[in-house]
Design a protein around this motif. Structure first.
Motif, mmCIF file in Angstrom:
data_model
loop_
_atom_site.group_PDB
_atom_site.id
_atom_site.type_symbol
_atom_site.label_atom_id
_atom_site.label_comp_id
_atom_site.label_asym_id
_atom_site.label_seq_id
_atom_site.Cartn_x
_atom_site.Cartn_y
_atom_site.Cartn_z
ATOM 1 N N SER A 1 -6.995 -0.169 -2.689
ATOM 2 C CA SER A 1 -6.762 1.010 -1.856
ATOM 3 C C SER A 1 -7.836 1.151 -0.784
ATOM 4 N N GLN B 1 -7.045 -1.294 1.949
ATOM 5 C CA GLN B 1 -5.910 -0.820 2.734
ATOM 6 C C GLN B 1 -6.364 0.262 3.717
ATOM 7 N N ARG B 2 -7.180 1.189 3.250
ATOM 8 C CA ARG B 2 -7.692 2.249 4.137
ATOM 9 C C ARG B 2 -8.559 1.665 5.246
ATOM 10 N N MET C 1 -6.155 0.227 7.818
ATOM 11 C CA MET C 1 -5.447 1.284 8.546
ATOM 12 C C MET C 1 -6.377 2.044 9.499
ATOM 13 N N ARG D 1 -3.443 -7.333 1.945
ATOM 14 C CA ARG D 1 -3.354 -5.882 2.121
ATOM 15 C C ARG D 1 -2.321 -5.511 3.182
ATOM 16 N N LEU E 1 0.860 -3.106 2.707
ATOM 17 C CA LEU E 1 1.078 -1.970 3.604
ATOM 18 C C LEU E 1 2.436 -2.044 4.294
ATOM 19 N N GLU F 1 3.794 1.441 5.590
ATOM 20 C CA GLU F 1 2.827 1.984 6.551
ATOM 21 C C GLU F 1 2.762 1.150 7.829
ATOM 22 N N ARG G 1 1.763 0.206 13.443
ATOM 23 C CA ARG G 1 2.242 1.417 12.779
ATOM 24 C C ARG G 1 3.665 1.678 13.267
#
Length: 98
Positions: free
Chosen positions: A23, A26-27, A30, A59, A63, A69, A90
């Protein structure tokens, strides 16, 4: 085609999934991706995040495929490698309205 994965690799993946490392990565990815319509190759994301391509690739796949995402953008030339790629971006902000 399936390949054999070492038991230690599977165990490590499960461990990092439990402790939130996946996680966090992934953050991290992003956080560098600008809003639609900006798009990125894996190599461009590596450059922006400082992460190796094997981490970025996994990742980004999560996503895109599992979380929705990210999505593929139109093909273009990678700024780093010069190869034709299908970048990720996105989703359009209004896609959720339909």
């Amino acid at each position: 085609m399936h390949t054999q994965v070492a038991h230690t690799s599977i165990r490590t993946y499960r461990d990092i999934k439990k402790d939130g490392t996946v996680s966090t990565r992934q953050r991290q990815i992003m956080a560098v991706i600008e809003p639609y319509p900006a798009d990125y190759s894996l190599q461009e994301l590596c450059e922006l995040t400082g992460l190796p391509v094997n981490i970025v690739s996994g990742r980004v796949h999560e996503l895109r495929e599992k979380l929705g995402e990210l999505q593929h953008g139109p093909s273009r030339t990678c700024r780093i490698t010069g190869r034709t790629i299908r970048p990720v971006r996105r989703p359009h902000p209004q896609m959720g309205l339909f």
